[in-house]
Scaffold this active site. Structure first.
Site, PDB file in Angstrom:
ATOM      1  N   THR A  85       7.445   0.897   2.424  1.00 12.97           N
ATOM      2  CA  THR A  85       7.663   2.505   2.696  1.00 12.97           C
ATOM      3  C   THR A  85       8.943   2.852   1.668  1.00 12.97           C
ATOM      4  OG1 THR A  85       5.956   3.351   4.533  1.00 12.97           O
ATOM      5  CG2 THR A  85       7.695   4.760   3.101  1.00 12.97           C
ATOM      6  N   ALA A 140       0.931  -0.973   0.506  1.00 11.72           N
ATOM      7  CA  ALA A 140       0.144   0.371  -0.249  1.00 11.72           C
ATOM      8  C   ALA A 140       0.659   1.164   0.126  1.00 11.72           C
ATOM      9  CB  ALA A 140      -1.135   0.415   1.268  1.00 11.72           C
ATOM     10  N   LYS A 141       2.166   1.340   0.281  1.00  6.59           N
ATOM     11  CA  LYS A 141       2.887   2.413   0.344  1.00  6.59           C
ATOM     12  C   LYS A 141       3.371   3.467  -0.785  1.00  6.59           C
ATOM     13  CE  LYS A 141       3.340   1.890   4.646  1.00  6.59           C
ATOM     14  NZ  LYS A 141       2.535   3.396   5.722  1.00  6.59           N
ATOM     15  N   ASP A 142       2.846   2.657  -1.991  1.00 11.35           N
ATOM     16  CA  ASP A 142       3.344   2.884  -3.139  1.00 11.35           C
ATOM     17  C   ASP A 142       2.924   3.951  -3.542  1.00 11.35           C
ATOM     18  OD1 ASP A 142       4.444   0.689  -4.071  1.00 11.35           O
ATOM     19  OD2 ASP A 142       3.234  -0.060  -5.659  1.00 11.35           O
TER      20      ASP A 142
END
Length: 346
Positions: A79, A47-49
């Site tokens: 991240t 999800a950090k993209d």
């Protein structure tokens, strides 16, 4: 007439629009319907993209990034990988201060992506000069033409998910979801997503998942940091020993804590039952679902969405290693004996 080649301009075009997948086997004894937002479908496998691309592009828009700029950040791994990936495509240098709690798999990946990595002790206070927070601040001060992403205290962390993850879930569920459950680390994912979902339907119940050894749940309930709650734990990217500004506590209805051991076993169970090779925090959020079900939280009309934040490949030396699981005391004697006889533990 020459036809246009159907291709993306760069890997960054693949960020977002991740699938929502119904969970069938692991929830078979529960009332309601359960769906996982599989963030490992992002190109950087987490999800950090979303926040990496969004924050860097906002910095570019504001003129904060120039040619040969350096991007600096604290990270438990995901991240950092996303920032390194975006930096490569956009032509920036990347320096990362990483928690020693991060799996070796993650640290190796960061270096393979060209990042300069500083591994910092995990079990020190946030204001200790050796902590990855303080190391990142120092590196930013010492590095000319650099920006510090500072995801824990960056409102853009929330904004990225408000603009993308929230609308995607709302559209994918046709607005029918009753519960949204996500792990809380920096708090950006749960806060931004929940902010959008609550705007669309204030009745959606938002539940944050916290770790034993973290201060988030008690802070949410009391508004105070209890330092007696802080002690070492193993789950990466979940919980905190400080209060991140990127967590909007007002938007979260309640927090639930899960153990390292239960979360590790549930991550393995997701793989065995659903065929989804998910990370440690995915095990944590699914473990929370189990506990909530035991508490009678769901009924036949419940439509529950959880976030699976990253891919299991980042935990091969941890939760998917029998040797590591046994060393943590997560395998009981019977399990260990059976696996040794089968030649599984190496």
């Amino acid at each position: 007439m020459e036809q246009t080649i159907d291709a993306h301009n760069s890997i960054l075009d693949l960020i977002g629009k991740t699938p929502l997948v119904k969970l069938n086997q692991i929830t078979s004894a529960m009332e309601g319907e359960f769906y996982a937002k599989i963030e490992a479908f992002n190109p950087g496998h987490s999800a950090k993209d979303r926040i990496a691309a969004f924050i860097i592009e906002e910095a570019e828009r504001k003129g904060l990034l120039k040619k040969d700029s350096t991007i600096i950040e604290t990270t438990s791994g995901n991240t950092g990988f996303s920032l390194a990936m975006v930096s490569i495509v956009k032509g920036y240098k990347c320096i990362l201060a990483v928690s020693s709690k991060s799996s070796q798999d993650k640290i190796d990946m960061l270096r393979c992506m060209g990042a300069e990595v500083y591994v910092c002790p995990a079990h020190v206070s946030a204001d200790d000069p050796r902590s990855y927070y303080e190391v990142a601040k120092r590196l930013h001060q010492e590095t000319e033409n650099s920006i510090y992403i500072n995801q824990y205290f960056n409102e853009l962390n929330i904004e990225a998910h408000y603009r993308t993850t929230g609308p995607e879930i709302w559209e994918q569920t046709k607005g029918q979801l009753t519960h949204f459950i996500a792990c809380s680390g920096t708090g950006g994912t749960i806060s931004g997503t929940a902010r959008y979902l609550k705007e669309m339907n204030p009745e959606v119940k938002v539940i944050g998942v916290d770790a034993y050894g973290s201060v988030l749940k008690k802070y949410h309930e009391t508004g105070k940091i209890d330092k007696n709650e802080i002690y070492p734990y193993r789950i990466e990217g979940l919980g905190k020993n400080l209060i991140p500004d990127a967590t909007d506590f007002k938007i979260i209805d309640t927090f639930l804590k899960v153990t390292d051991k239960d979360s590790a076993h549930t991550a393995r169970e997701i793989a065995r039952t659903e065929g989804i090779f998910a990370g440690y925090t995915s095990g944590a959020v699914m473990q929370a679902v189990k506990q909530l079900n035991e508490q009678g939280e769901f009924n036949k009309d419940s439509k529950v969405v959880v976030i699976f934040p990253d891919h299991g490949s980042r935990y091969m030396s941890k939760v998917y290693s029998d040797k590591w699981m046994e060393a943590q005391g997560f395998l009981n004697e019977m399990q260990s004996s059976k696996q040794k006889k089968a030649g599984i533990v190496i």
